[in-house]
Design a protein around this motif. Structure first.
Motif, PDB file in Angstrom:
ATOM      1  N   VAL A 313     -18.362  -9.427   3.291  1.00  0.00           N
ATOM      2  CA  VAL A 313     -16.837  -9.513   3.244  1.00  0.00           C
ATOM      3  C   VAL A 313     -16.060  -8.034   3.799  1.00  0.00           C
ATOM      4  CG1 VAL A 313     -14.805  -9.466   1.731  1.00  0.00           C
ATOM      5  CG2 VAL A 313     -16.691 -10.789   1.135  1.00  0.00           C
ATOM      6  N   HIS A 314     -15.172  -8.212   4.719  1.00  0.00           N
ATOM      7  CA  HIS A 314     -14.594  -6.799   4.913  1.00  0.00           C
ATOM      8  C   HIS A 314     -13.211  -6.974   4.570  1.00  0.00           C
ATOM      9  CE1 HIS A 314     -12.041  -5.291   8.266  1.00  0.00           C
ATOM     10  NE2 HIS A 314     -12.560  -3.881   8.018  1.00  0.00           N
ATOM     11  N   ALA A 315     -12.683  -5.951   4.433  1.00  0.00           N
ATOM     12  CA  ALA A 315     -11.121  -5.932   3.890  1.00  0.00           C
ATOM     13  C   ALA A 315     -10.650  -4.482   4.039  1.00  0.00           C
ATOM     14  CB  ALA A 315     -10.652  -6.414   2.614  1.00  0.00           C
ATOM     15  N   SER A 316      -9.360  -4.206   3.802  1.00  0.00           N
ATOM     16  CA  SER A 316      -8.890  -2.729   3.815  1.00  0.00           C
ATOM     17  C   SER A 316      -7.823  -3.036   2.523  1.00  0.00           C
ATOM     18  CB  SER A 316      -8.154  -2.335   4.768  1.00  0.00           C
ATOM     19  OG  SER A 316      -7.775  -0.962   4.889  1.00  0.00           O
ATOM     20  N   ASP A 317      -7.773  -1.676   1.766  1.00  0.00           N
ATOM     21  CA  ASP A 317      -6.785  -1.500   0.768  1.00  0.00           C
ATOM     22  C   ASP A 317      -5.350  -1.781   1.267  1.00  0.00           C
ATOM     23  OD1 ASP A 317      -6.671   0.904   2.180  1.00  0.00           O
ATOM     24  OD2 ASP A 317      -7.047   1.853   0.071  1.00  0.00           O
ATOM     25  N   HIS A 318      -4.789  -1.328   2.431  1.00  0.00           N
ATOM     26  CA  HIS A 318      -3.607  -1.541   2.839  1.00  0.00           C
ATOM     27  C   HIS A 318      -3.815  -1.087   4.573  1.00  0.00           C
ATOM     28  CE1 HIS A 318      -3.232   2.716   2.391  1.00  0.00           C
ATOM     29  NE2 HIS A 318      -3.604   2.693   1.102  1.00  0.00           N
ATOM     30  N   GLY A 319      -2.618  -1.112   4.937  1.00  0.00           N
ATOM     31  CA  GLY A 319      -2.651  -0.685   6.515  1.00  0.00           C
ATOM     32  C   GLY A 319      -2.154   0.813   6.607  1.00  0.00           C
TER      33      GLY A 319
END
Length: 494
Positions: A313-319
């Motif tokens: 899984v790849h994600a970011s906390d926010h942009g």
């Protein structure tokens, strides 16, 4: 003969970046080189409508752990600041990590934490493998020791092409450090080091040194500012070839006053496009640097025979604004630049290769998803829905499966003080409730750059009412403590 009692549940590798924009790896986005993320998308599912519940680090990371919206867990702003509403998470709140440990998973963690001033990953069931520093997370000295061994102690690298906020972008005496080229080699960067520690954890599991299926979380420091990168990444993207985003034409006409105020607050009032283009080139270079380290991690899974048994899984906390709307960092501006996030999931044998999912989801839906993958019951306290039904059904909702057609987000202020916001977003519209100022309504189909606030436009009266009703429903469903006052305001608004 196989062990009849062997645990066949999949491993999970979770790679979380810090302040990575959605569009950086989107097919229609800017020309940023992201081979690892592209590979993950081609071998799994890419979520087109994934959003953070809040665009600030501690709050988003606490939501990810607890499966709750920020008003539920109470960490409303960054935990490291002196004005933190809550420095640490309540000890009695269930977290996905503690549930996984109880279910027999072996949890390891490397990199940024920032979800508790005094708490560490070890307080939530993880074995911490290092990688923090004094930037919000003085957990250990692992990276500093690594740099000493490399012969380039932290703080002793040479910097060039520096950019700072303030009246003099090239002057370091005031303002925030935005971007620079560093003299260190790639192998000396924290991104490389975090990948090394992650590879060590994977190889340890492959060698049988750890029991049970593993859950490893790799939290990269970046591409959050300062965008400091070595060659070849510092010059990988030519600032002269970067075009301003459509939102760079922002006038702030008809917008809440805080939007324009934030230019001065962040110190970028005087930034011209040449400065922004240079900063963006470093931001993109930072993304590619991290992606190349992610690629090394994926190759290790493959070479050690674990790829088929591991959900990635790849994600970011926010942009990150990175010049969009001419803004720097993030704040009380609920644009997609900081609220829409990248999310890709590869699950061999379950998720269809190369699928894209248009169903709206939240970052903290991953908390329930991780538990569902591990066949663990989701706690009742979670405001989180498992994405497994989408993964199992070719990215579409199974027939008869109920799901929201909107996402909900909030903001409570950061180091400048409290500022109450709530946002609801559908595929077509975005509505933002601003307690201290004018509300916002955007037609994302006609105005994807969110330049024109339609809150008072007579032709959007029906859309305005519908979005206000959706927001009130979200606030009621999640027991938002502001629901009584705000829903009365929304119901009585013209």
């Amino acid at each position: 003969m196989a062990d009849a009692d062997a645990d066949t549940r999949p491993n999970v590798l979770f790679v979380l970046t810090d302040q990575e924009r959605y569009d950086a790896s989107a097919p229609e986005g800017p020309p940023v080189d992201t081979p690892a993320i592209d590979r993950l998308s081609s071998e799994g599912i890419r979520f087109e409508q994934a959003f953070t519940p809040i665009s600030i680090c501690s709050s988003a990371r606490a939501s990810l752990l607890t499966g709750q919206f920020p008003h539920g867990h109470g960490m409303l702003n960054n935990c490291h600041e002196p004005d933190a509403i809550r420095a640490n998470l309540p000890a009695d709140l269930p977290t996905f990590s503690e549930e996984l440990v109880a279910a027999g998973y072996d949890l390891t963690y490397t990199g940024k934490w920032h979800a508790g001033r005094d708490q560490t990953p070890a307080d939530f069931g993880f074995s911490y493998l290092g990688g923090s520093d004094e930037h919000h997370d003085d957990i250990d000295e692992a990276f500093r020791e690594y740099r000493e061994e490399q012969g380039v102690p932290v703080g002793e690298a040479d910097l060039e092409e520096e950019i700072y906020t303030g009246e003099e972008p090239r002057e370091s005496s005031e303002g925030t450090f935005v971007a620079a080229k560093t003299s260190v080699d790639v192998e000396d960067t924290r991104a490389y080091f975090l990948a090394e520690r992650t590879i060590d954890a994977i190889e340890s599991h492959a060698d049988g040194d750890r029991d049970g299926p593993f859950f490893h979380r790799a939290d990269f420091y970046g591409p959050h500012h300062p965008y400091v990168v070595p060659e070849p990444y510092a010059s990988l993207y030519d600032p002269d070839e970067i075009e301003p985003p459509e939102s760079y034409a922002e006038t702030y006409d008809g917008k809440p006053q805080v939007h324009e105020n934030y230019l001065a607050y962040r110190g970028v009032t005087g930034f011209d496009w040449d400065i922004w283009a240079e900063a963006i080139a470093k931001y993109w270079g930072f993304i590619t640097l991290i992606d190349h380290q992610f690629e090394r991690i994926l190759e290790t899974l493959e070479s050690r025979g674990l790829a088929d048994d591991t959900v990635v899984v790849h994600a970011s906390d926010h942009g990150d604004f990175a010049g969009s709307h001419r803004q720097f960092n993030k704040g009380p501006l609920m644009y997609d630049d900081t609220y829409r996030i990248p999310l890709q999931i590869r699950w061999p044998g379950v998720a269809d290769d190369g699928s894209s999912c248009e169903v709206p989801v939240h970052l903290h839906d991953l908390a329930a998803t991780f538990l569902d993958i591990a066949d663990v019951q989701v706690p009742d306290s979670f405001d989180s829905r498992s994405l497994v039904p989408l993964l199992e059904n070719g990215s579409d909702l199974p027939e008869g499966h109920d799901w929201r057609v909107s996402t909900f987000a909030q903001y409570h202020g950061d180091e400048f003080g409290l500022y109450s916001q709530r946002m609801v977003r559908t595929e077509r519209y975005k509505y933002v409730y601003n307690g201290p100022d004018i509300d916002e309504l955007y037609d994302l189909e006609a105005d994807p750059a969110e330049l024109r606030n339609l809150i008072d436009h007579p032709e959007y009266e029906d859309a305005r009412r519908e979005m206000r009703d959706r927001l009130a429903d979200w606030m009621e469903e999640t027991a938002d403590p502001n629901r009584v006052w705000v829903t009365d305001v929304l119901e009585n608004a013209s």
